[in-house]
Design an enzyme around this catalytic site. Structure first.
Site, PDB file in Angstrom:
ATOM      1  N   GLY A 179       0.841  -1.200   0.000  1.00 49.86           N
ATOM      2  CA  GLY A 179       0.000   0.000   0.000  1.00 49.86           C
ATOM      3  C   GLY A 179       0.874   1.248   0.000  1.00 49.86           C
ATOM      4  N   ASN A 180       0.299   2.382   0.341  1.00 49.91           N
ATOM      5  CA  ASN A 180       1.098   3.602   0.475  1.00 49.91           C
ATOM      6  C   ASN A 180       0.464   4.481   1.556  1.00 49.91           C
ATOM      7  OD1 ASN A 180      -0.896   5.449  -0.848  1.00 49.91           O
ATOM      8  ND2 ASN A 180      -0.471   4.106  -2.584  1.00 49.91           N
ATOM      9  N   PHE A 181       1.122   5.609   1.852  1.00 49.16           N
ATOM     10  CA  PHE A 181       0.700   6.416   3.007  1.00 49.16           C
ATOM     11  C   PHE A 181      -0.464   7.366   2.723  1.00 49.16           C
ATOM     12  CE2 PHE A 181       5.253   5.651   4.211  1.00 49.16           C
ATOM     13  CZ  PHE A 181       4.962   4.822   5.286  1.00 49.16           C
ATOM     14  N   ALA A 212      -3.864   7.719  -4.903  1.00 54.27           N
ATOM     15  CA  ALA A 212      -2.470   7.269  -5.028  1.00 54.27           C
ATOM     16  C   ALA A 212      -2.530   5.792  -5.408  1.00 54.27           C
ATOM     17  CB  ALA A 212      -1.740   7.477  -3.712  1.00 54.27           C
TER      18      ALA A 212
END
Ligand code: CTP
Length: 406
Positions: free
Chosen positions: A209-211, A277
């Site tokens: 995943g990402n932030f 994102a």
């Protein structure tokens, strides 16, 4: 007349700046507004209800029930009646109540029931204004979509000098005028907004995943909806909530799910705002069982995900606007301009992680709007204000031929 037919609720709370509000009521009435004043019980010590009811030509309301006439004032009706609600001056105590939905007076109860844009103009002493609890409340109110009218620096009633002086009535008048002009410019327009991260499964318990928190995308969905647009928000995993009933929320997890939902909704959209994102790579295969740690080294094979914007560029019609985001850490302007061209976008919103206060989990953002014609850096602001600025730019500069004339 600039305010002809506009219904405005003004909430006055207990602060010395209340003495300036009769002037504002006068200005609004002169321009044709229908003004209903609500005063908290303490506000009545600072300015008289008689002055305000005379100027507004409506009885001032403080209590849900008028013991003299036996009349019942409905906060729900009034909340729905208003085209715009203004808190001026708003005290620290009322802001605290608004944040926590402590509806123990008629004003806060009406606020909770209101469906319109809400502006708030704090006024208090400089140290009170700076107090962390107060600052946190202001941020929370903004995150709920309320619009801050910043207090000014100057001499305060305490004779101290600093920030905390309520903005002047003439300036508040102009801010409200602009706000109402903006309000419904996107009625009947369909806007598709994507937000948040995507999760690409490795096995049943792990993902890539990402932030991304989704804050910018959610703020954009609210900003479009506040102008009357019909918004579909397709979001990756996020704890955020939407408040405007004109936002239809679709929750997805992976980039593949996002692609499929965006593709389905795109043909009806006038504007696509791709602020999610999206993962660029995903595991080639997601394991069905949990991967065990029985080896010293482990490598994961990744494959590229389809680029959603590039996919949609193939089916984009000339009437549609497509706007992307670029998150960069170096050569920001150049990289963003390349993405604008490669993805055939009408505009790209550049975020540089090198800018303080910009990026994923923060409440603020600093962006540059890039089109073929110009590069426009915006100041660092709360994400809800950045979202309003982005939507204003789209309405004023990009949509002349596409959105407005359609
Ligand atoms: N985007 C997309 N589909 C993807 C990846 C990104 O549509 N699979 C969109 C994003 O939502 C954003 C824009 O493309 O609007 C740019 O995203 P960004 O991550 O900045 O750039 P990438 O195109 O992924 O390129 P790179 O990671 O190499 O910078």
């Amino acid at each position: 007349m600039e305010f002809e037919g506009k219904k405005i609720v003004i909430g006055i709370t207990g602060s010395i700046a209340a003495y300036k509000i009769p002037l504002l009521v006068r200005l609004l009435k002169k321009e044709g507004a229908d003004v209903q004043v609500i005063m908290t019980p303490t506000a009545r010590d600072f300015v008289t209800p008689l002055t305000l009811s005379t100027l507004s030509e409506r009885p001032v309301i403080s209590e849900p029930f008028d013991s003299l006439t036996g009349e019942w004032n409905s906060h729900v009706d009034l909340g729905r009646w208003a085209d715009l609600m203004l808190f001026a001056p708003v005290s620290a105590s009322t802001m605290g109540k608004m944040v926590n939905a402590i509806a123990d007076n008629f004003l806060v109860t009406t606020y909770i029931a209101a469906k319109c844009p809400v502006y708030f103009a704090p006024a208090m002493d400089l140290d009170m204004f700076k107090h962390p609890a107060n600052q946190a409340n202001i941020k929370k109110l903004q995150s709920y979509g309320n619009i801050l009218i910043d207090p000014q620096e100057g001499e305060l009633a305490s004779r101290l000098k600093g920030a905390g002086r309520m903005e002047e009535p003439e300036v508040i008048f102009e801010i409200l005028k602009e706000g109402l002009k903006k309000k419904q410019t996107l009625t009947n327009k369909k806007v598709l907004v994507t937000a948040g991260p995507t999760y690409e499964r490795i096995d049943p318990v792990r993902y890539i995943g990402n932030f991304s928190s989704g804050k910018m995308g959610f703020a954009l969905a609210e900003a479009f909806a506040s102008r009357g647009a019909d918004v579909t928000l397709i979001t990756g995993p996020s704890n955020l909530k939407v408040s405007n009933p004109n936002i239809k929320r679709i929750d997805i997890e992976s980039s593949a799910e996002m692609l499929s939902e965006v593709k389905q909704a795109f043909s009806k959209a006038d504007i696509l705002m791709m602020s999610a994102a999206v993962a660029d790579f995903k595991p080639s295969t997601a394991q069905e069982q949990k991967i065990k740690k029985n080896t010293q080294h482990w490598s994961l094979e990744l494959e590229k995900t389809p680029d959603i914007l590039s996919e949609l560029a193939k089916q984009k019609s000339p009437r549609q606007l497509m706007i992307g985001f670029a998150l960069e850490t170096e050569n920001e302007q150049y990289n963003a301009s390349q993405k604008l061209e490669n993805k055939k976008l009408d505009m790209i919103v550049l975020n540089s992680l090198r800018d303080e206060g910009a990026g994923f989990a923060t409440d603020t953002n600093k962006v540059t709007l890039i089109t073929k014609q110009e590069q426009l850096p915006l100041d660092i602001k709360h994400k809800s204000e950045v979202a309003q600025d982005i939507v204003s730019y789209i309405v004023d500069n990009l949509s002349q031929t596409k959105i407005k004339d359609k």
